[in-house]
Design a protein around this motif. Sequence first.
Motif, mmCIF file in Angstrom:
data_model
loop_
_atom_site.group_PDB
_atom_site.id
_atom_site.type_symbol
_atom_site.label_atom_id
_atom_site.label_comp_id
_atom_site.label_asym_id
_atom_site.label_seq_id
_atom_site.Cartn_x
_atom_site.Cartn_y
_atom_site.Cartn_z
ATOM 1 N N GLU A 149 0.805 -1.217 0.000
ATOM 2 C CA GLU A 149 0.000 0.000 0.000
ATOM 3 C C GLU A 149 0.845 1.276 0.000
ATOM 4 O O GLU A 149 0.644 2.139 -0.847
ATOM 5 C CB GLU A 149 -0.944 0.003 1.211
ATOM 6 N N LEU A 150 1.763 1.395 0.947
ATOM 7 C CA LEU A 150 2.511 2.654 1.064
ATOM 8 C C LEU A 150 3.622 2.793 0.034
ATOM 9 O O LEU A 150 3.737 3.824 -0.625
ATOM 10 C CB LEU A 150 3.101 2.786 2.472
ATOM 11 N N GLN A 151 4.458 1.778 -0.089
ATOM 12 C CA GLN A 151 5.617 1.894 -0.978
ATOM 13 C C GLN A 151 5.239 2.149 -2.437
ATOM 14 O O GLN A 151 5.876 2.980 -3.087
ATOM 15 C CB GLN A 151 6.526 0.676 -0.832
ATOM 16 N N PRO A 152 4.216 1.497 -2.986
ATOM 17 C CA PRO A 152 3.853 1.822 -4.383
ATOM 18 C C PRO A 152 3.423 3.278 -4.572
ATOM 19 O O PRO A 152 3.747 3.901 -5.584
ATOM 20 C CB PRO A 152 2.690 0.859 -4.678
ATOM 21 N N ARG A 153 2.713 3.841 -3.571
ATOM 22 C CA ARG A 153 2.299 5.246 -3.670
ATOM 23 C C ARG A 153 3.509 6.170 -3.601
ATOM 24 O O ARG A 153 3.600 7.154 -4.339
ATOM 25 C CB ARG A 153 1.308 5.572 -2.548
ATOM 26 N N ILE A 154 4.448 5.841 -2.702
ATOM 27 C CA ILE A 154 5.667 6.643 -2.589
ATOM 28 C C ILE A 154 6.468 6.548 -3.882
ATOM 29 O O ILE A 154 6.932 7.562 -4.418
ATOM 30 C CB ILE A 154 6.511 6.174 -1.378
ATOM 31 N N ASP A 155 6.628 5.329 -4.401
ATOM 32 C CA ASP A 155 7.387 5.125 -5.636
ATOM 33 C C ASP A 155 6.757 5.872 -6.815
ATOM 34 O O ASP A 155 7.457 6.471 -7.632
ATOM 35 C CB ASP A 155 7.497 3.642 -5.967
ATOM 36 N N ALA A 156 5.432 5.836 -6.893
ATOM 37 C CA ALA A 156 4.743 6.522 -7.989
ATOM 38 C C ALA A 156 4.989 8.028 -7.919
ATOM 39 O O ALA A 156 5.250 8.678 -8.942
ATOM 40 C CB ALA A 156 3.248 6.224 -7.943
ATOM 41 N N LYS A 157 4.937 8.587 -6.711
ATOM 42 C CA LYS A 157 5.171 10.031 -6.562
ATOM 43 C C LYS A 157 6.625 10.390 -6.877
ATOM 44 O O LYS A 157 6.888 11.401 -7.548
ATOM 45 C CB LYS A 157 4.798 10.472 -5.138
ATOM 46 N N ILE A 158 7.567 9.556 -6.423
ATOM 47 C CA ILE A 158 8.982 9.823 -6.712
ATOM 48 C C ILE A 158 9.234 9.748 -8.221
ATOM 49 O O ILE A 158 9.961 10.580 -8.781
ATOM 50 C CB ILE A 158 9.895 8.855 -5.928
ATOM 51 N N ARG A 159 8.640 8.777 -8.899
ATOM 52 C CA ARG A 159 8.790 8.683 -10.366
ATOM 53 C C ARG A 159 8.202 9.913 -11.047
ATOM 54 O O ARG A 159 8.786 10.457 -11.989
ATOM 55 C CB ARG A 159 8.120 7.408 -10.885
ATOM 56 N N GLU A 160 7.033 10.344 -10.578
ATOM 57 C CA GLU A 160 6.390 11.529 -11.144
ATOM 58 C C GLU A 160 7.289 12.762 -10.966
ATOM 59 O O GLU A 160 7.465 13.554 -11.896
ATOM 60 C CB GLU A 160 5.046 11.747 -10.447
ATOM 61 N N GLN A 161 7.877 12.891 -9.769
ATOM 62 C CA GLN A 161 8.783 14.019 -9.525
ATOM 63 C C GLN A 161 10.020 13.917 -10.410
ATOM 64 O O GLN A 161 10.503 14.930 -10.921
ATOM 65 C CB GLN A 161 9.196 14.047 -8.050
ATOM 66 N N SER A 162 10.538 12.708 -10.576
ATOM 67 C CA SER A 162 11.731 12.515 -11.409
ATOM 68 C C SER A 162 11.461 12.890 -12.855
ATOM 69 O O SER A 162 12.303 13.508 -13.519
ATOM 70 C CB SER A 162 12.205 11.062 -11.335
ATOM 71 N N LYS A 163 10.291 12.518 -13.370
ATOM 72 C CA LYS A 163 9.943 12.874 -14.754
ATOM 73 C C LYS A 163 9.829 14.382 -14.910
ATOM 74 O O LYS A 163 10.248 14.945 -15.923
ATOM 75 C CB LYS A 163 8.626 12.209 -15.157
ATOM 76 N N ALA A 164 9.258 15.035 -13.893
ATOM 77 C CA ALA A 164 9.110 16.490 -13.959
ATOM 78 C C ALA A 164 10.473 17.172 -13.897
ATOM 79 O O ALA A 164 10.696 18.208 -14.539
ATOM 80 C CB ALA A 164 8.225 16.984 -12.820
ATOM 81 N N MET A 165 11.403 16.599 -13.127
ATOM 82 C CA MET A 165 12.736 17.194 -12.988
ATOM 83 C C MET A 165 13.633 16.889 -14.185
ATOM 84 O O MET A 165 14.600 17.607 -14.433
ATOM 85 C CB MET A 165 13.432 16.659 -11.727
ATOM 86 N N ALA A 166 13.332 15.841 -14.919
ATOM 87 C CA ALA A 166 14.233 15.380 -15.993
ATOM 88 C C ALA A 166 14.496 16.445 -17.050
ATOM 89 O O ALA A 166 15.571 16.485 -17.639
ATOM 90 C CB ALA A 166 13.664 14.122 -16.639
ATOM 91 N N ASP A 167 13.537 17.314 -17.280
ATOM 92 C CA ASP A 167 13.692 18.331 -18.325
ATOM 93 C C ASP A 167 14.298 19.632 -17.814
ATOM 94 O O ASP A 167 14.578 20.532 -18.591
ATOM 95 C CB ASP A 167 12.324 18.638 -18.958
ATOM 96 N N ASP A 168 14.484 19.730 -16.495
ATOM 97 C CA ASP A 168 14.956 20.994 -15.918
ATOM 98 C C ASP A 168 16.274 20.761 -15.169
ATOM 99 O O ASP A 168 16.294 20.166 -14.094
ATOM 100 C CB ASP A 168 13.882 21.535 -14.963
ATOM 101 N N ASP A 169 17.372 21.236 -15.757
ATOM 102 C CA ASP A 169 18.697 21.056 -15.143
ATOM 103 C C ASP A 169 18.797 21.712 -13.773
ATOM 104 O O ASP A 169 19.431 21.188 -12.866
ATOM 105 C CB ASP A 169 19.794 21.611 -16.046
ATOM 106 N N ASN A 170 18.175 22.868 -13.604
ATOM 107 C CA ASN A 170 18.246 23.575 -12.321
ATOM 108 C C ASN A 170 17.564 22.788 -11.204
ATOM 109 O O ASN A 170 18.048 22.774 -10.068
ATOM 110 C CB ASN A 170 17.632 24.974 -12.428
ATOM 111 N N SER A 171 16.466 22.146 -11.514
ATOM 112 C CA SER A 171 15.769 21.377 -10.467
ATOM 113 C C SER A 171 16.579 20.134 -10.091
ATOM 114 O O SER A 171 16.586 19.725 -8.927
ATOM 115 C CB SER A 171 14.353 20.996 -10.899
ATOM 116 N N ILE A 172 17.275 19.551 -11.064
ATOM 117 C CA ILE A 172 18.130 18.394 -10.755
ATOM 118 C C ILE A 172 19.269 18.829 -9.843
ATOM 119 O O ILE A 172 19.552 18.180 -8.837
ATOM 120 C CB ILE A 172 18.683 17.751 -12.049
ATOM 121 N N ARG A 173 19.904 19.953 -10.170
ATOM 122 C CA ARG A 173 20.988 20.450 -9.314
ATOM 123 C C ARG A 173 20.472 20.781 -7.921
ATOM 124 O O ARG A 173 21.119 20.483 -6.920
ATOM 125 C CB ARG A 173 21.623 21.695 -9.934
#
Length: 189
Positions: A149-173
Amino acid sequence: MAVALLKEREKRFGAFPRPDWPSLDSDPADAADIFARGFAKFVLKLRSADAFERAALRDAVDALIADNDRVGLIEVRVGCIEYGVRAYENILQMRQIIPAMQQAIEERALRIAEPKKRKFFRKRSQESIRSQEDMMAIDEAFIAFLQNELQPRIDAKIREQSKAMADDDNSIRGDLNRRFPKITAHLAK
């Protein structure tokens, strides 16, 4: 908060009493009765705490997801993994102790001369062992709750954040600077 809850839960389950049956000096039937009652109360407390902890963890994870707190989510995810590993180590240890306890109970029962006391001792001792098995089942169900229950929701949110950050170098830094400030400072030199 969520990581602190997991650490507190680990302490509570790690402190589950493990009696040394052969060394009991009092009347075995009375001692078995005391242990059985104590274990039953302990398991009841664990069940109540388990329900509250599930709700508190769910709320904490919901708050982290709502706040879009990437670092907090990663900490909780790592905390879930660490809790699962240590909990399974405790469960495996208990699974190894229970057969030895059953053998010690039987050896102790054979030394009780009165048939009624022997039967009572065996009955109450088996109730103690069932309580320990219940405790292990509670913890196994909690680990399943974390994994399913918890880990899949956390993983989904982390993946979503990673996809959003992938296009922005400043957010990755910025993310790397928040998570690994010493490493990024060293690499910047």
